[in-house]
Enzyme design. Structure first.
Site, short mmCIF file in Angstrom:
data_model
loop_
_atom_site.label_atom_id
_atom_site.label_comp_id
_atom_site.label_asym_id
_atom_site.label_seq_id
_atom_site.Cartn_x
_atom_site.Cartn_y
_atom_site.Cartn_z
N GLY A 292 0.83 -1.19 0.00
CA GLY A 292 0.00 0.00 0.00
C GLY A 292 0.87 1.25 0.00
O GLY A 292 1.27 1.76 -1.04
N SER A 293 1.20 1.73 1.21
CA SER A 293 2.03 2.93 1.32
C SER A 293 3.52 2.63 1.24
O SER A 293 4.34 3.55 1.15
CB SER A 293 1.73 3.63 2.66
N THR A 320 -8.20 3.20 -10.23
CA THR A 320 -9.48 3.86 -10.47
C THR A 320 -9.61 4.32 -11.91
O THR A 320 -8.68 4.93 -12.46
CB THR A 320 -9.62 5.08 -9.53
N ARG A 415 -3.37 15.54 -2.11
CA ARG A 415 -3.99 15.50 -0.78
C ARG A 415 -4.85 16.73 -0.53
O ARG A 415 -5.89 16.64 0.14
CB ARG A 415 -2.90 15.33 0.28
N GLU A 535 -5.07 8.01 -0.83
CA GLU A 535 -4.13 9.14 -0.78
C GLU A 535 -3.39 9.20 0.57
O GLU A 535 -3.01 10.26 1.05
CB GLU A 535 -4.85 10.47 -1.04
#
Length: 554
Positions: A292-293, A320, A415, A535
Site C-alpha cells: 500500500g504505502s 481507479t 492531498r 491518498e
C-alpha cells in the site's frame, strides 16, 4: 453569567478567536517538545523510536491539525470585515468551543482512540490552556444549546455560511460548477451509483467543456492555469453532488502535475493539451497487492527490449477509472538491482479504452473489476502486465530512477484535492440530513425541532467550515510555491474525518430509512468511508505529519 462569559461578552469574536489560537499554539508547542523528547536523537527523528511511540507522534499530528484548523477559521472570520454574517460567526464560535474542548480533554484520532493531555505529560499545559480567558469563554459560551439552536434557526430561515473567496474568477467558477452539479449530477447520482455504472460520456464531455480537467494545467498547454485553490472550489462543488464527479478530475490533476513538473518539453506538448481538454483521460497506476504505502517495496518491473521499447511485468490493484482511461501514469522498477526508492521510474503509458466485457483490450495487459461499496462511477480494477509495451520515449523526464521523487511532488496537490472532495462530501451529508430533518415528522412536528437532531446538524456545519478553511489554507500555501506536505496532510486528515462523521450523523438522522438503499445518504456513507484510506490512510498521514512537524523544529 460565568466569569468567562463576562470576560468575553464585550469583545469582538475575532479578537477572542485570535487570543484562543495563541494559547492553543503554546499548547501545541508543549506537545511538540514532549514528542521530541521521545523520538528525537541527535537532532533528528529516530525512525525506530517514532514507530515505538506512534501514539505520541500521531497525537502530536492531531493536536497540531486541530490548532491549525482553529487558526484558519480565525483568519477567515477576521478577513470578512464583519460581512461573514450571523451563521458564519455562530459556526466558528461553535467550532472553537468544540475543538478547544478536545484539546483540553482529548483529541479523537479515530472512533475509539483519543489522545489526552496526560499521555504527553501535558496536564499542566492543558490546565494553562483551559485557564486562558478567551479559551475559557469558548469552552463555556462557544458550543452551547443556545448557539447551536441559533445556528440552525438561521439555516432554517435560509441563511448559508458564506463561501465567497473575494476573488471574482473563483467565485464565478463556484457558481458555475454549483449550477452544473445541481442540474447534471445530483439528480442522477444515486441511480448511477445503484446501477454501478460509469459517469456517462456525455457528462464527462460537459465537465471537460467547463475546464474541470485542466484547472491547474498552464494556459500555454490549453489549461486554465488557475491553481490549487480553484481546484478546491471545483472539487468541493462536484463532490457535493457526488464524489465520483469530484474525483474524476483527480487523475487528470495527478497526471497533469507529473507531466508539467517532470516531463520533457516533448512530453508536455504531447500529453497536456489532451488532458486539459478531457480528450485524454488518465489513470494513476501505482498501488500493488500487499504494497500500500510501502512504495519502496514495489515489484512491478520494466526493462527495455532490443528495440528500446519498455516491457512491463507485474501486478497492480485499486486502479481507479482504468478501463475507460487513455493514459496510465505507471510506477515501475527499472533497476532490478535496487530494492528501494531509487530504482523506481514513472512511465507515460498510452492504452486503448476498454468496455465492461473487455476492460483491457491491449496485448500484455489483462485484469478485472473490483466490486466496491461506494466511490462508484469510475470503477476500480486490478491489472496484470505480461510484457505490456510502452514506447521508448515513455519514460517521464527521460531519466530513470526519478519515479518516486516525481510522484512525491504530486502528493501535496493530490492531498489538498482529496481534502476538498471530503469537504464536498461533508456538505452533501449535511444537505441530506437537513432536508430529511425538515421533511420527517414525528409526534406532530418535524424532527428538526428536537434538540438532539438540530445539535447534530449545527455541529456538522461548524466542523465542515473548519475543515474547509484548513483545506483552503493548504491550497494557498501550494499556490504560493511553498512546501506544504504537512499542511496538505493536515487538511486531508481532518476533512476525511469530518466527511465520515457527517455522513454517519446524517444517516442517524434518517433513522432506519438511512439504512435503505433507496435513500441517498446510504451512498454518501459508503463514499465518505474511503476518504480516510486513499491518498494515504489516516494512520500513515498522521505519522507523516508528526514526523514533519518534529523535523521542522531544527
Amino acid at each position: 453569567m460565568s466569569s468567562a462569559a463576562l470576560a468575553g461578552a464585550s469583545r469582538p469574536l475575532a479578537d477572542l478567536a485570535h487570543q484562543a489560537v495563541a494559547a492553543a499554539r503554546a499548547y501545541e508547542s508543549a506537545a511538540r517538545s514532549a514528542a521530541a523528547s521521545a523520538v528525537m536523537r541527535d537532532g533528528r527523528v529516530d525512525a525506530a523510536a517514532a514507530d515505538r511511540h506512534q501514539r505520541l507522534v500521531h497525537g502530536l499530528a492531531w493536536i497540531a491539525t486541530t490548532v491549525q484548523a482553529l487558526d484558519c477559521a480565525a483568519a477567515w472570520l477576521a478577513s470578512g470585515g464583519g460581512t461573514r454574517g450571523e451563521a458564519g460567526d455562530l459556526a466558528v464560535r461553535i467550532g472553537f468551543g468544540e475543538y478547544l474542548g478536545q484539546l483540553v480533554g482529548g483529541v479523537p484520532m479515530s472512533q475509539n482512540e483519543v489522545i489526552r493531555p496526560h499521555e504527553l505529560g501535558l496536564a499542566q499545559a492543558g490546565a494553562r490552556l483551559a485557564g486562558d480567558d478567551a479559551v475559557a469563554w469558548f469552552l463555556t459560551e462557544g458550543s452551547t444549546a443556545e448557539t447551536r439552536a441559533a445556528l440552525l434557526e438561521r439555516v432554517r430561515a435560509g441563511d448559508t455560511v458564506d463561501d465567497a473567496l473575494g476573488d471574482e474568477t473563483l467565485d464565478m467558477v463556484r457558481d458555475q460548477l454549483r449550477a452544473f452539479a445541481a442540474e447534471r449530477i445530483r439528480p442522477h447520482a444515486h441511480a448511477w451509483h445503484l446501477a454501478d455504472q460509469l459517469i456517462p460520456d456525455a457528462v464527462v464531455e460537459e465537465m471537460a467543456g467547463l475546464g474541470v480537467f485542466g484547472v491547474c494545467i498552464g494556459a500555454e498547454h490549453g489549461g486554465l492555469g488557475l491553481g490549487k485553490l480553484a481546484m478546491c472550489v471545483v472539487s468541493e462543488e462536484l463532490s457535493r453532488a457526488w464524489i465520483a464527479a469530484g474525483s474524476l478530475g483527480t487523475r487528470s490533476e495527478i497526471a497533469g502535475e507529473l507531466v508539467s513538473s517532470g516531463g520533457t518539453e516533448a512530453q508536455k506538448a504531447r500529453w497536456l493539451p489532451g488532458i486539459a481538454a478531457g480528450t485524454i483521460l488518465p489513470t494513476a497506476v501505482f498501488t500493488e497487492p500487499d504494497i500500500g504505502s510501502d512504495l519502496a517495496s514495489l515489484r512491478t518491473r520494466a526493462a527495455r527490449d532490443a528495440g528500446g521499447t519498455w516491457r512491463v511485468h507485474g501486478n497492480k490493484t485499486w486502479i481507479t477509472h482504468a478501463a475507460r482511461s487513455d493514459l496510465m501514469t505507471l510506477l515501475v522498477r527499472t533497476d532490478p538491482a535496487s530494492t528501494g526508492h531509487d530504482g523506481l521510474s514513472m512511465l507515460l503509458a498510452p492504452k486503448p479504452r476498454g468496455t465492461d466485457a473487455e476492460p483491457f483490450p491491449a496485448p500484455g495487459m489483462s485484469g478485472g473489476e473490483i466490486p466496491v461499496l461506494g466511490y462508484r462511477g469510475m470503477k476500480e480494477y486490478e491489472i496484470a502486465f505480461d510484457g505490456f509495451a510502452v514506447e521508448a520515449d515513455g519514460l517521464l523526464g527521460g531519466v530513470e530512477g526519478q519515479g518516486f521523487r516525481q510522484l512525491m511532488r504530486t502528493f501535496e496537490g493530490a492531498r489538498v484535492q482529496t481534502a476538498a472532495r471530503a469537504v464536498g462530501v461533508a456538505w452533501n451529508a449535511f444537505d441530506l440530513g437537513l432536508a430529511y430533518a425538515l421533511d420527517r415528522k414525528q409526534f406532530g412536528r418535524p424532527i428538526l425541532d428536537f434538540p438532539r437532531v438540530s445539535d447534530k446538524l449545527a455541529l456538522m456545519v461548524a466542523e465542515t467550515v473548519l475543515a474547509r478553511e484548513l483545506t483552503h489554507f493548504a491550497a494557498h500555501e501550494k499556490d504560493k510555491g511553498r512546501r506544504c506536505d504537512v499542511e496538505a496532510g493536515m487538511a486531508k486528515l481532518l476533512a476525511a474525518r469530518v466527511a465520515w462523521s457527517n455522513a454517519d450523523t446524517a444517516l442517524q438522522i434518517h433513522g432506519g430509512n438511512g439504512y435503505s438503499l433507496e435513500y441517498e445518504v446510504s451512498r454518501v456513507l459508503c463514499d465518505a468511508r474511503i476518504l480516510n484510506i486513499f491518498e494515504g490512510a489516516a494512520e500513515i498521514q498522521a505519522h507523516v505529519i508528526g514526523r514533519g512537524l518534529l523535523a521542522r523544529r531544527n
